[in-house]
Motif scaffolding. Structure first.
Motif, PDB file in Angstrom:
ATOM      1  N   LEU A  95       0.883  -1.168   0.042  1.00 54.87           N
ATOM      2  CA  LEU A  95       0.260  -0.041   0.068  1.00 54.87           C
ATOM      3  C   LEU A  95       0.984   1.253  -0.092  1.00 54.87           C
ATOM      4  N   HIS A 135       0.838   3.995  -2.548  1.00 57.12           N
ATOM      5  CA  HIS A 135       0.702   5.713  -2.077  1.00 57.12           C
ATOM      6  C   HIS A 135       1.856   6.565  -2.646  1.00 57.12           C
ATOM      7  N   PHE A 166      -8.453   5.012  -2.958  1.00 59.52           N
ATOM      8  CA  PHE A 166      -8.161   3.641  -3.124  1.00 59.52           C
ATOM      9  C   PHE A 166      -9.286   2.708  -3.591  1.00 59.52           C
TER      10      PHE A 166
END
Length: 731
Positions: free
Chosen positions: A70, A74, A91
């Motif tokens: 993640l 990001h 997301f």
């Protein structure tokens, strides 16, 4: 029996070797695909392998890897704070959108976010798979073999040079095989791990063999290839299937060709040397021009008239007296011209000289072609010299052209079916400018500031009902020089600016340590890979002027940004009087002595202990100041550089400021990679900060450095961009 601790260390060594081999699969992606930020994937791979090597519980390792996944997404795609409510919402929206594409089998519409997510999941799974094969089964041979096959295929069929990568893979692979065999031998013979001294006696020969083989293989002379390059071979034997010169889709062979009726489709590289050149500097080598755009490619509305000369070329490029000319020369020596049967020449060519008797030249002032003739037959000379009057185009005089037209209708021609949105785009790009030069520059720079990509393989071919330029401008935004140059000509003509399509070769690669010619000028090797097309714009008070819209290429022509020649004479007699500096009064004779005496008396009145205390305090204070200067050196330097950049609009100050910006970005971790262009690096920086300021600043920098453009006009904008970037870096 191999003890547990020794077995664990061997497993870790093998698993670490598998990670290094997997990285060899990642490194080439930056060059052979559109994949960016490969360093981010390298760090994610390292995280996965380190966590797997710890052999912690699945419920501990997997959440950490997922968080790492993640965080990578990001860094690449999201601006809000990590795992914030807004971040989670974005997301989830991306996931829903791409799942909808998957359910409808719309693979092409999958977003870069989702493609990256799938790639990271693949790397995650590979970390488990390689752990099983290397650390558990200890069967490394298959993956090592696949790595060599992968690298050799890339080296053969792409522009990636795998020489160093293959050497690294060889060292890693042989080392892994040696360690795996040692472990297998110890288990088979039911032996314990030997002592370090004995172990080194086993490993030393292995290291010696690896080192010796690597050095010999790298340093030994290499034989020329026994088989020809398969890529050109496949091209030459695939006629009728989309290869070679001529109209139609499919992959083509790069190089000079006669038929431009159907543009589009990718091509593969061909580094066959066409000619060697001795030139006063980087030059574009012109062959011909075409004037009629059909919606699919280029043809000629008229073939022009060939005039037989003994070498005079002045009719090719008649420039007015406003163009500054500098006498020079260039030399050409053909190596393997292939389909090329015309002379190549550069701007300002005045005459061609060749030693062969009875050679004449058919010169076409309309098409720009120069055909060498011997006894009535075309015969390309082995070598020749070109006498030059190199032009320097006057920008201010070109800016004086404000009206449209003033050229033959053939250079304003557009196909009847040209989509209206192409014309609207041209008007939008040029709406803020009132003269021909600035309009042409605005169109030229449009491509480099609107996310157009230079691409040679995955290039679309327009269908029967599609326009070549419209498809490139509004749908694909990916192509090579033909896409960019054709689009610029069409956009210019859409706002009544006469333009034509020119083709030939770029300057090639400068040679070092070789002497093809006897002169003292720089020498260049020009290959089929240097085949190129660009744009020429007509200015009635100057002539035909070259422009370069293709992303990643620079216009090698010289431009004079001084005042108009008509205005220069008016300013010769204007001199500003310098005011006299007033003389400062001198101090009286006794005054200076009295001040010195009073200071000396004050110094002697301080006791020695107090002096030592003051000295110690001064040393501490000085050390503190030095520490603060070192710690805040970037901030201090930014203030000084910013002040200079604000007050001075010259190239040196801009260069110093831009180099400081690169250093500050490197301190932040955004390092300019080896082989990476400034534009690619600027895109990386912009993606990091979430805006396009670095690309804009880099565009100004390249124009100042490589085109010798003055920065007076854009000085305030340059300072604003630089100041904003520095503030964000140091925040």
């Amino acid at each position: 029996m191999l003890n547990g601790k020794a077995g664990e260390w061997i497993s870790i060594v093998l698993y670490g070797g598998s990670m290094l081999l997997l990285l060899e699969w990642i490194y080439p992606l930056d060059e052979v695909t559109k994949t960016g930020y490969t360093s981010t994937f390298v760090m994610f791979i390292a995280l996965c392998f380190i966590l797997s090597a710890t052999q912690l519980a699945f419920w501990i390792v997997s959440p950490i890897k997922f968080l790492g996944l993640l965080f990578v997404l990001h860094q690449l795609f999201f601006q809000p704070s990590f795992l914030s409510k807004e971040w989670v919402s974005l997301f989830w929206d991306q996931i829903q959108l791409n799942v909808a594409f998957l359910l409808t089998a719309d693979w092409v519409s999958l977003t870069p976010f989702f493609r990256t997510l799938l790639f990271l999941i693949l790397l995650w799974m590979l970390s488990y798979l390689l752990y099983y094969w290397f650390a558990v089964r200890k069967k490394p041979f298959s993956f090592i073999l696949f790595t060599f096959v992968y690298l050799t295929v890339l080296d053969t069929f792409t522009t990636f040079d795998a020489s160093t990568a293959i050497i690294r893979a060889f060292v890693i692979g042989v080392g892994i095989m040696g360690v795996a065999y040692l472990q297998h031998l110890l288990e088979k013979e039911n032996m314990r791990m030997p002592a370090m001294k004995t172990l080194m006696m086993w490993i030393a020969p292995l290291l010696l063999v690896i080192g010796f083989s690597t050095v010999v293989g790298y340093a030994a002379p290499k034989f020329d290839p026994i088989w020809p390059d398969p890529v050109p071979f496949i091209q030459s034997t695939a006629e009728g299937s989309g290869f070679g010169d001529g109209p139609g889709a499919g992959v083509q062979k790069i190089g000079y060709g006669e038929n431009d009726e159907r543009l589009g489709g990718g091509f593969v590289q061909d580094d066959t040397t066409v000619f060697y050149a001795e030139a006063p500097g980087t030059q574009y080598w012109k062959v011909e021009t075409k004037d009629t755009y059909t919606g699919k490619g280029w043809v000629r509305s008229q073939e022009g008239q060939f005039e037989r000369t003994e070498g005079t070329l002045q009719e090719l490029q008649p420039y007015s007296d406003l163009v500054e000319l500098n006498e020079d020369y260039a030399s050409i020596q053909f190596e393997d011209p292939g389909l090329l049967d015309k002379l190549v020449y550069t701007y300002g060519a005045e005459a061609v000289t060749y030693v062969q008797d009875s050679m004449n030249f058919d010169v076409n002032a309309i098409t720009g072609e120069v055909i060498p003739v011997v006894n009535g037959e075309t015969a390309l000379p082995d070598a020749y010299r070109i006498d030059l009057q190199r032009p320097s185009f006057p920008v201010e005089d070109m800016r004086s052209v404000t009206e449209a037209g003033e050229a033959d209708d053939q250079y304003l021609q557009l196909p009847e079916g040209l989509p209206e949105r192409v014309v609207r785009l041209a008007e939008e790009i040029t709406s803020e400018h009132d003269n021909r030069y600035d309009k042409a520059k605005a169109i030229e720079e449009y491509f480099s500031t609107n996310n157009f990509i230079y691409e040679t393989q995955d290039v679309a071919v327009p269908g029967e009902d599609e326009d070549y330029v419209d498809q490139f401008l509004f749908e694909t935004k990916a192509g090579y020089c033909d896409n960019f140059s054709t689009s610029m000509v069409v956009l210019l003509r859409a706002v009544d600016i006469p333009a034509r399509w020119a083709k030939g070769f770029t300057e090639g690669e400068r040679l070092s340590g070789e002497n093809i010619f006897e002169g003292s000028k720089p020498e260049y090797e020009v290959t089929n890979n240097n085949a190129h097309s660009w744009v020429e714009v007509y200015f009635p008070n100057v002539g035909w002027v070259p422009f370069e819209p293709t992303v990643g290429f620079d216009n090698n022509s010289s431009f004079n940004y001084g005042e108009r020649q008509d205005d220069q004479l008016e300013q010769e007699d204007q001199e500003l009087e310098q005011p006299e500096t007033p003389e400062m009064p001198k101090p009286e004779e006794g005054q200076e002595q009295e001040e010195d005496d009073s200071q000396a008396a004050a110094g002697w009145s301080i006791s020695k202990p107090m002096q030592f205390t003051l000295i110690g305090a001064a040393v501490v204070l000085l050390a503190l100041v030095i520490w603060l200067i070192i710690r805040k050196r970037l901030v201090i330097m930014s203030k000084w550089k910013g002040k200079r950049l604000e007050q001075h609009a010259d190239v040196d100050t801009f260069t110093e400021g831009y180099q400081f910006l690169l250093q500050a970005l490197a301190k932040k971790g955004l390092i300019l990679k080896e082989g990476q262009t400034l534009r690619e690096y600027a895109s990386d920086v912009d993606l990091w900060f979430g805006h396009g300021e670095m690309s804009k600043l880099t565009t100004y920098y390249e124009r100042v450095i490589y085109r010798d453009e003055p920065m007076d006009e854009h000085h305030r904008e340059v300072y604003r961009l630089w100041n904003r970037l520095v503030n964000e870096i140091l925040a």
